[in-house]
Design an enzyme around this catalytic site. Structure first.
Site, PDB file in Angstrom:
ATOM      1  N   SER A   1       0.875  -1.604   0.132  1.00  0.00           N
ATOM      2  CA  SER A   1      -0.287   0.262  -0.017  1.00  0.00           C
ATOM      3  C   SER A   1       0.931   1.639   0.187  1.00  0.00           C
ATOM      4  O   SER A   1       1.794   1.374   0.525  1.00  0.00           O
ATOM      5  CB  SER A   1      -1.086  -0.756   1.064  1.00  0.00           C
ATOM      6  N   SER A   2       0.560   2.531  -0.638  1.00  0.00           N
ATOM      7  CA  SER A   2       1.530   3.758  -0.279  1.00  0.00           C
ATOM      8  C   SER A   2       1.418   4.257   0.582  1.00  0.00           C
ATOM      9  O   SER A   2       2.347   4.672   1.243  1.00  0.00           O
ATOM     10  CB  SER A   2       0.666   4.254  -1.833  1.00  0.00           C
ATOM     11  N   CYS A   3       0.996   3.264   1.985  1.00  0.00           N
ATOM     12  CA  CYS A   3       0.693   4.104   3.357  1.00  0.00           C
ATOM     13  C   CYS A   3       2.158   3.592   3.807  1.00  0.00           C
ATOM     14  O   CYS A   3       2.540   3.933   5.257  1.00  0.00           O
ATOM     15  CB  CYS A   3      -0.110   3.830   4.256  1.00  0.00           C
TER      16      CYS A   3
ATOM     17  N   TYR B   1      -1.165  -1.049  10.121  1.00  0.00           N
ATOM     18  CA  TYR B   1      -1.073  -1.268   8.627  1.00  0.00           C
ATOM     19  C   TYR B   1       0.321  -1.811   8.116  1.00  0.00           C
ATOM     20  O   TYR B   1       0.920  -1.653   6.604  1.00  0.00           O
ATOM     21  CB  TYR B   1      -2.017  -0.768   7.775  1.00  0.00           C
TER      22      TYR B   1
ATOM     23  N   LYS C   1       3.272  -3.953   6.042  1.00  0.00           N
ATOM     24  CA  LYS C   1       2.817  -3.901   4.794  1.00  0.00           C
ATOM     25  C   LYS C   1       4.785  -3.988   4.365  1.00  0.00           C
ATOM     26  O   LYS C   1       5.247  -4.349   3.189  1.00  0.00           O
ATOM     27  CB  LYS C   1       2.222  -2.931   3.899  1.00  0.00           C
TER      28      LYS C   1
ATOM     29  N   HIS D   1     -13.296   3.080   3.258  1.00  0.00           N
ATOM     30  CA  HIS D   1     -12.348   4.380   3.450  1.00  0.00           C
ATOM     31  C   HIS D   1     -13.596   5.463   2.504  1.00  0.00           C
ATOM     32  O   HIS D   1     -14.612   5.244   2.131  1.00  0.00           O
ATOM     33  CB  HIS D   1     -11.396   4.001   1.436  1.00  0.00           C
TER      34      HIS D   1
HETATM   35  P1  GDP Z   1      -6.364   7.631   4.038  1.00  0.00           P
HETATM   36  O1  GDP Z   1      -5.748   7.684   2.439  1.00  0.00           O
HETATM   37  O2  GDP Z   1      -5.117   5.961   5.165  1.00  0.00           O
HETATM   38  O3  GDP Z   1      -6.141   8.442   5.189  1.00  0.00           O
HETATM   39  O4  GDP Z   1      -7.154   6.780   3.951  1.00  0.00           O
HETATM   40  P2  GDP Z   1      -8.978   7.207   3.975  1.00  0.00           P
HETATM   41  O5  GDP Z   1      -9.745   6.366   2.883  1.00  0.00           O
HETATM   42  O6  GDP Z   1      -9.508   6.687   4.905  1.00  0.00           O
HETATM   43  O7  GDP Z   1      -8.948   8.243   4.201  1.00  0.00           O
HETATM   44  C1  GDP Z   1      -8.663   9.823   3.169  1.00  0.00           C
HETATM   45  C2  GDP Z   1      -9.098  11.180   3.567  1.00  0.00           C
HETATM   46  O8  GDP Z   1     -10.867  10.861   3.187  1.00  0.00           O
HETATM   47  C3  GDP Z   1      -8.668  11.814   4.720  1.00  0.00           C
HETATM   48  O9  GDP Z   1      -8.479  13.139   5.144  1.00  0.00           O
HETATM   49  C4  GDP Z   1      -9.460  11.785   5.643  1.00  0.00           C
HETATM   50  O10 GDP Z   1      -9.705  12.672   6.713  1.00  0.00           O
HETATM   51  C5  GDP Z   1     -10.764  11.870   4.932  1.00  0.00           C
HETATM   52  N1  GDP Z   1     -12.416  11.674   4.535  1.00  0.00           N
HETATM   53  C6  GDP Z   1     -13.422  12.535   4.531  1.00  0.00           C
HETATM   54  N2  GDP Z   1     -14.387  11.720   4.485  1.00  0.00           N
HETATM   55  C7  GDP Z   1     -14.263  10.481   5.004  1.00  0.00           C
HETATM   56  C8  GDP Z   1     -15.499   9.978   5.331  1.00  0.00           C
HETATM   57  O11 GDP Z   1     -16.513   9.899   5.984  1.00  0.00           O
HETATM   58  N3  GDP Z   1     -15.023   8.454   5.278  1.00  0.00           N
HETATM   59  C9  GDP Z   1     -13.154   8.199   5.467  1.00  0.00           C
HETATM   60  N4  GDP Z   1     -12.649   7.569   5.809  1.00  0.00           N
HETATM   61  N5  GDP Z   1     -12.448   9.094   5.114  1.00  0.00           N
HETATM   62  C10 GDP Z   1     -13.225  10.746   4.891  1.00  0.00           C
END
Ligand code: GDP
Length: 320
Positions: free
Chosen positions: A116-118, A145, A149, A188
């Site tokens: 994953s890119s994280c 995570y 990975k 996500h």
């Molecule tokens: P990340 O890429 O590991 O941070 O995974 P996420 O897909 O969970 O979040 C991506 C970004 O979207 C982060 O900045 C979150 O705060 C934002 N975000 C905004 N609204 C939401 C939501 O309803 N759910 C999630 N999971 N992220 C959200």
């Protein structure tokens, strides 16, 4: 670097195990592999708990795969990553070490590991090149995570060096598409905002709550494009360095929320909940190495969001 292994692996006639075939990536791999002349092997978690070494060894000895796509993992969005650190670290370490070691024991010819890119440092240079790995501290919201990975990717490297096995690892950017998890607490951002926009529309234009400030930037890859890239890499890539898979385009979370609202047809206002974490400010991977091999993504973000929403509508309809 590992010594001169031919970088063309033929899937024709092979027994190919998609580990994690019910997940977002695994189900896309099964769709993609249907057009390859290979036998697809799958096993459900009711039969084999991938966190248990004896289960995995027993299954592998019986199934005897020639190749493996290791797409099984405990995954989730920012909130669940922060709140289930033990499972995100333990499950993923167990799943990957069990599969990789059993693959060595039964003589699997090729294994592709999904990272994953994280895995990259929180403040890595953008776009993030593969060699940014382990050059700085991780993003705290998903460090558990990420560490698992990183270990999985290094394990592939170690097995290449010590045993001469053709195990490779790939680092996809943020993914979305049909088959995603739409539960708000664990999902996500794309499925979460799609489900929220859909509910807001049903309430006649209610507001849509977006976590964080809306300023972080993310790169999104449609999962069927990822599956195509993984099959391409299985056939054409054989190196110990992991390889990034992305599109090269990024968007802010605010722009994404606006686009999703348009795709869904929701006209309520966006409200930003700054009590929720933003996570890493930017996460754009440098996919130059993959692109220079001739692979290209096919699905633009808006088109991919429309296809994902169509899938969501059908699956939501099927549930009701
Ligand atoms: P990340 O890429 O590991 O941070 O995974 P996420 O897909 O969970 O979040 C991506 C970004 O979207 C982060 O900045 C979150 O705060 C934002 N975000 C905004 N609204 C939401 C939501 O309803 N759910 C999630 N999971 N992220 C959200």
């Amino acid at each position: 670097m590992t010594a001169g292994r031919p970088a063309n692996y033929d899937l024709a006639g092979k027994r190919v195990w998609v580990a994690g075939h019910r997940g977002l990536v695994g189900s896309a791999l099964v769709r993609r592999l249907a057009s390859e002349n290979c036998e697809i092997l799958t096993v459900g978690r009711d039969t084999v708990d991938l966190r248990r070494q004896a289960d995995v060894e027993r299954w592998m000895e019986q199934a005897k795969p020639d190749a493996i796509f290791e797409a099984a993992a405990t995954v989730g969005g920012i909130f669940t990553n922060e709140n289930r650190p033990a499972e995100f670290l333990y499950d993923n370490l167990a799943i990957e070490t069990n599969i990789i070691e059993a693959a060595r024991r039964v003589g699997v010819g090729k294994l592709l590991f999904l990272g994953s890119s994280c895995i990259y440092p929180r403040l890595a240079p953008q776009p993030i090149p593969e060699n940014a790995l382990l050059t700085g501290p991780l993003e705290p919201t998903n460090q558990w995570y990420a560490l698992a990975k990183i270990a999985g990717s290094m394990l592939c490297q170690a097995y290449r060096r010590q045993y001469g096995l053709d195990f490779i690892s790939t680092m996809p950017t943020n993914l979305y598409g049909p088959g995603d998890n739409f539960e708000l607490a664990t999902s996500h951002v794309i499925p979460a905002l799609m489900a929220k926009a859909h509910a807001a529309k049903a309430k006649g234009g209610a507001e849509i709550v977006v976590w964080g400030t809306g300023t972080p930037r993310r790169e999104f890859l449609y999962v069927d494009d990822l599956a195509d890239a993984l099959v391409f890499l299985m056939k054409n890539y054989s190196d110990e360095e992991h390889i990034n898979v992305g599109t090269g385009s990024e968007i802010t979370i605010k722009e994404l929320a606006t686009l999703i609202a348009r795709v869904v047809g929701a006209d309520g206002k966006l409200r930003f909940d700054s009590k929720m974490s933003d996570g890493t400010p930017r996460k754009l991977v440098d996919s130059t190495r993959l692109l220079s091999m001739g692979w290209r993504p096919r699905t633009g973000l808006e088109q991919g969001l429309r296809q994902t929403y169509d899938w969501y509508l059908k699956s939501a309809a099927a549930r009701s």
